[in-house]
Design a protein around this motif. Structure first.
Motif, PDB file in Angstrom:
ATOM      1  N   ALA A  80       2.628  -1.004  -2.919  1.00 41.51           N
ATOM      2  CA  ALA A  80       1.033  -1.589  -2.363  1.00 41.51           C
ATOM      3  C   ALA A  80       0.090  -1.894  -0.938  1.00 41.51           C
ATOM      4  O   ALA A  80      -0.584  -1.110  -0.645  1.00 41.51           O
ATOM      5  CB  ALA A  80       0.155  -3.432  -3.663  1.00 41.51           C
ATOM      6  N   GLN A  81       0.653  -2.504  -0.366  1.00 40.98           N
ATOM      7  CA  GLN A  81       0.060  -3.484   0.985  1.00 40.98           C
ATOM      8  C   GLN A  81       0.111  -1.899   2.163  1.00 40.98           C
ATOM      9  O   GLN A  81      -0.810  -1.548   2.826  1.00 40.98           O
ATOM     10  CB  GLN A  81       0.714  -3.903   1.962  1.00 40.98           C
ATOM     11  N   THR A  83       0.541   1.721   1.143  1.00 39.78           N
ATOM     12  CA  THR A  83      -0.564   2.415   0.170  1.00 39.78           C
ATOM     13  C   THR A  83      -2.040   2.070   0.913  1.00 39.78           C
ATOM     14  O   THR A  83      -2.069   2.936   1.541  1.00 39.78           O
ATOM     15  CB  THR A  83      -0.624   2.291  -1.032  1.00 39.78           C
ATOM     16  N   ASP A  84      -2.319   0.703   0.932  1.00 46.55           N
ATOM     17  CA  ASP A  84      -3.583   0.266   1.446  1.00 46.55           C
ATOM     18  C   ASP A  84      -3.412   0.493   2.681  1.00 46.55           C
ATOM     19  O   ASP A  84      -4.410   1.435   3.766  1.00 46.55           O
ATOM     20  CB  ASP A  84      -3.812  -1.183   1.168  1.00 46.55           C
ATOM     21  N   GLN A  85      -2.760  -0.001   3.434  1.00 48.88           N
ATOM     22  CA  GLN A  85      -2.913   0.340   4.738  1.00 48.88           C
ATOM     23  C   GLN A  85      -3.124   2.114   5.469  1.00 48.88           C
ATOM     24  O   GLN A  85      -4.096   2.352   6.029  1.00 48.88           O
ATOM     25  CB  GLN A  85      -1.145   0.225   5.865  1.00 48.88           C
ATOM     26  N   THR A  87      -3.822   4.996   3.340  1.00 46.69           N
ATOM     27  CA  THR A  87      -4.632   5.332   2.937  1.00 46.69           C
ATOM     28  C   THR A  87      -6.262   4.746   3.459  1.00 46.69           C
ATOM     29  O   THR A  87      -6.571   5.529   4.320  1.00 46.69           O
ATOM     30  CB  THR A  87      -5.525   4.769   1.286  1.00 46.69           C
ATOM     31  N   LYS A  88      -5.593   3.249   4.316  1.00 45.97           N
ATOM     32  CA  LYS A  88      -6.959   3.108   5.463  1.00 45.97           C
ATOM     33  C   LYS A  88      -7.459   3.968   6.087  1.00 45.97           C
ATOM     34  O   LYS A  88      -8.238   4.615   7.037  1.00 45.97           O
ATOM     35  CB  LYS A  88      -6.694   1.661   5.292  1.00 45.97           C
ATOM     36  N   ALA A 115      -3.215  -0.343  -6.192  1.00 42.81           N
ATOM     37  CA  ALA A 115      -3.427   0.474  -4.685  1.00 42.81           C
ATOM     38  C   ALA A 115      -3.445   1.910  -4.987  1.00 42.81           C
ATOM     39  O   ALA A 115      -3.908   2.602  -4.384  1.00 42.81           O
ATOM     40  CB  ALA A 115      -2.075  -0.600  -3.720  1.00 42.81           C
ATOM     41  N   ARG A 118      -6.860   3.093  -6.270  1.00 39.34           N
ATOM     42  CA  ARG A 118      -8.088   2.937  -4.848  1.00 39.34           C
ATOM     43  C   ARG A 118      -7.523   4.069  -4.178  1.00 39.34           C
ATOM     44  O   ARG A 118      -8.373   4.838  -3.398  1.00 39.34           O
ATOM     45  CB  ARG A 118      -7.499   1.405  -4.379  1.00 39.34           C
ATOM     46  N   SER A 119      -6.067   4.418  -3.873  1.00 42.15           N
ATOM     47  CA  SER A 119      -5.877   5.274  -2.988  1.00 42.15           C
ATOM     48  C   SER A 119      -5.836   6.585  -3.179  1.00 42.15           C
ATOM     49  O   SER A 119      -7.404   7.531  -2.925  1.00 42.15           O
ATOM     50  CB  SER A 119      -4.535   5.206  -2.673  1.00 42.15           C
TER      51      SER A 119
END
Length: 762
Positions: A80-81, A83-85, A87-88, A115, A118-119
């Motif tokens: 998840a982390q 994916t967030d990084q 995507t950001k 996550a 969100r992505s």
């Protein structure tokens, strides 16, 4: 016209073309040249080696990542982390080449699913069908909570061959009743039906694929510009996690590289494979033209140039993703060239009329031989044997001699002379001692000709290369063979460049005893790997002599001479003392370690040997079961006295190993008679297990037989990773060779064991 006239000759040529065409068709239909085809294509790839586009970025789960996060599989909060990084950072799409089939903790699964939502740009992996050739593997799709949250699913399956090289990737596949695109097709935006596939273009350099460790992503220590607007593929790239495939031209890499190579291939276009028939027909047509030529030089030039063009030429269409298989066509050309060459060979008086082997005139005419080592073998009692044989039996005798001289080297070119002389070339400056020892052992078994057992007495001479003519070098090698027979040796060098000091040879044995006392002789240790645990569990102790003036002396030279002249006792006692002391020292440090030492057959009749050995073990406080004494097959069968000695050694608790198994009297009765704990398969068989089916069957059957008798099996001469992998599949117990470690000092061995324990603790 007569048989030897024009029409007879033309008929012979066209028969050759017809039979070659028929054999070539079978060759192509059964795919006999697949291995050679892959090798040739890999070589051609270097002609149009190119870089990746840079639009697909690999995020590696590598050793650095594992050290940061710890155990694998990771808790899904780390995915998840990631994916967030990503995507950001502005990733275009994110592909996870990781199986998320099962559930973990609810909190981690929910965190990853959130996550993914969100992505809105994450593609997860689904496994459909894959395997070697037409095999299948387990199927599966991600956990529903993850599948529903992801942007989509894609197939990560493909077809791979026996080398685990991916040969074709499907455009799409079926999973749970729906059609899923493959990773590579989806990345490259290429659609295709489920039953269609393509071959990845391995002329792309994997090193040019942009990549970054996932540890850097998790720590937010990366440049977002590397990610922004790119398709990201996340996958494992460390051997520790498996999922490794063979990438031709590069070696073993994580499977995620193959997905990216496939995507880069499709970005260039749709690969097309025209198969082997076009070039096969072209080869037949050109061969027909060549066979119709009267000028032999023109004929040979056409055939040779065509063969070269067949091998290299397809590199041009391959640059445009059009592939052609060449091996059936090359088979046609090589067959015709070989037959034509063989016919000319006979016409030039370069063949022994009795055996059809090239004769010594052919050897003298072989110019490349000046740069190679020359080995001569003389059957010392050949003329006496032939004099007693019935008519026409000499051919059978020669066949048996040749079959023994070509063991482990079926493609070796043997040259035959009169009176039992055989010779061949070897690569220059290669160690030949072990090989000649093995060949000599083969001749200890009697030949059987016309129902009569016949003992063959043989000696070898070696001329390692001196810039002289082949004729002079052959004479020198034969002199060396005669000297070896006279001195009671199995083989002997004749090398004017390295053996100019005759007094050295005469005084070597007396100098050896003094060298032991002066500390010039030392012991090297070659590690032995337990294949089930991948742990170094022991080593073989090997004598080494570093002369103050002459430098390192070959072990085959001084050990063989010491044994032949009954001077082996002091050297053996020295090696045993050093080896037992080293093993005791390592065991006292808490390292479970065994040591193996070679034992000469001559010491099996030394009644004081067991007493000296018992005292040695007690003095160094080493448990007897930590020591293994290695005996050659022939050494173990020195009669009742030798067997009694072996039994006494076993009663002491010492292990016995049969060394060089396969080169002597390998019979069931022999294995039953010798109370050995383990069997060491001779390296001449082990080195050939990858390429030689006979050697592979020999090794496999020996392992099965030994295990059925409750004995361990050690494979020596393991020089490549491919051999090691095959031995694991065969359930071999222990491996020894350069792929594990070369002979080294005790200090180096201790450091290696210590580093291995640290890795194991980590």
């Amino acid at each position: 016209m007569t048989k030897n006239g024009k029409w007879g000759l033309e008929s012979k040529q066209w028969k050759l073309l017809l039979w070659t065409a028929f054999a070539g068709l079978i060759f192509g239909v059964i795919g006999f040249g697949d291995i050679a085809e892959d090798t040739i294509r890999t070589v051609r790839n270097t002609l149009h080696w190119h870089k990746a586009s840079g639009q697909v970025v690999l995020v590696r789960i590598d050793d650095e990542s594992l050290r940061k996060v710890g155990r694998w599989p990771w808790p899904r909060r780390y995915h998840a982390q990631l994916t967030d990084q990503l995507t950001k950072a502005g990733a275009n799409r994110i592909f996870f080449d990781i199986n998320f089939f099962g559930s973990t903790t609810q909190a981690d699964d929910r965190a990853f699913a959130d996550a993914l939502r969100r992505s809105g740009r994450v593609i997860l992996a689904a496994r459909t069908r894959s395997g070697p050739n037409d095999g299948t593997a387990q199927q599966g799709t991600p956990l529903p909570i993850l599948s529903n949250a992801a942007h989509g699913l894609a197939s990560i399956s493909w077809m791979y061959n026996f080398r685990q090289a991916v040969k074709s990737i499907p455009y799409a596949a079926q999973a749970d009743g729906r059609t899923l695109p493959s990773f590579s097709a989806l990345i490259a935006h290429r659609d295709g039906p489920v039953d269609a596939s393509y071959a990845p273009d391995y002329s792309l350099d994997p090193k040019t694929i942009p990549s970054i460790s996932s540890a850097r992503i998790l720590e937010n220590q990366f440049d977002p510009k590397l990610i922004a607007g790119k398709d990201i593929v996340i996958g494992t790239s460390t051997e520790e996690l498996g999922d490794q495939f063979f990438v031709p031209g590069t070696g073993r890499l994580g499977g995620v590289y193959v997905h990216i190579i496939g995507a880069e291939t499709l970005r260039q276009g749709r690969p097309v494979n025209l198969g082997w028939m076009p070039l096969f027909l072209a080869a037949l047509a050109i061969s027909g033209v060549a066979l119709s030529m009267r000028n032999g030089r023109y004929q040979g030039a056409v055939l040779a140039l065509t063969t070269g063009a067949l091998v290299v030429g397809p590199a041009i269409p391959e640059m445009y993703l059009i592939s052609l298989d060449v091996t059936p066509a090359v088979f046609v050309m090589l067959t015709i060239m070989g037959v034509i060459g063989w016919r000319r060979y006979h016409l030039q008086g370069l063949v022994n009329p009795l055996s059809n082997l090239p004769n010594l005139n052919a050897m003298r005419a072989y110019r490349e031989g000046r740069e190679q080592a020359l080995i001569a073998a003389r059957i010392l009692n050949y003329e006496e044997i032939v004099a007693t044989l019935p008519p026409q039996s000499e051919v059978n005798l020669i066949e048996q001699i040749v079959s023994r001289l070509t063991v482990g080297a079926p493609n070796r070119t043997l040259y035959q002379g009169d009176a039992g002389i055989f010779a061949w070339f070897e690569e220059p400056r290669q160690p030949v001692g072990n090989h000649l020892e093995a060949l000599y052992a083969l001749f200890r078994n009697p030949a059987r000709v016309a129902e009569m057992p016949i003992d063959l007495s043989i000696a070898f001479g070696v001329e390692v290369g001196s810039g002289r003519s082949v004729a002079n070098r052959l004479a020198s090698a034969l002199v060396a063979a005669d000297d070896a027979a006279h001195d009671g040796l199995k083989w002997k060098y004749h090398d004017p460049e390295t053996l100019q000091n005759a007094s050295w040879k005469l005084s070597m044995l007396s100098q050896l005893d003094e060298a032991i006392d002066r500390g010039e002789v030392w012991v090297a240790y070659q590690p032995k790997l337990e294949l089930s645990t991948r742990r170094i569990i022991g080593a073989e102790a090997l004598a080494r002599w570093t002369h103050p003036d002459k430098g390192p002396i070959a072990a085959s030279e001084f050990v063989g001479a010491a044994e032949q002249n009954n001077r082996i006792g002091k050297l053996t006692d020295f090696v045993l003392d050093q080896a037992v002391a080293a093993a005791a020292q390592l065991n006292q440090r808490g390292i479970d370690f065994e040591i193996a030492v070679n034992l000469s057959a001559r010491l099996l009749t030394d009644k004081g040997f067991t007493l000296r050995l018992s005292a040695l073990l007690a003095r160094h406080r080493l448990a007897p079961e930590r020591l293994t004494l290695e005996l050659t097959e022939t050494a173990a069968l020195t009669g009742g006295e030798g067997l009694d000695m072996i039994m006494r050694l076993r009663d002491l608790g010492i292990n016995i190993a049969i060394d060089d198994y396969g080169t002597g009297l390998s019979t069931l009765d022999y294995l039953k008679k010798i109370p050995a704990n383990e069997i060491k398969i001779d390296q001449s068989f082990v080195k050939g297990v990858v390429d030689n089916r006979s050697d592979r069957l020999m090794v496999q059957s020996t392992i099965g037989l030994a295990h059925s008798l409750g004995r361990k099996v050690v494979a020596e001469g393991v020089e490549h990773r491919e051999i090691l992998d095959l031995l694991v599949e065969m359930d071999c117990d222990i491996a020894q060779g350069f792929a594990i470690g070369r002979p080294m000092s005790l200090e180096s061995l201790t450091k290696r064991l210590a580093s291995g324990r640290k890795r194991g603790a980590a």
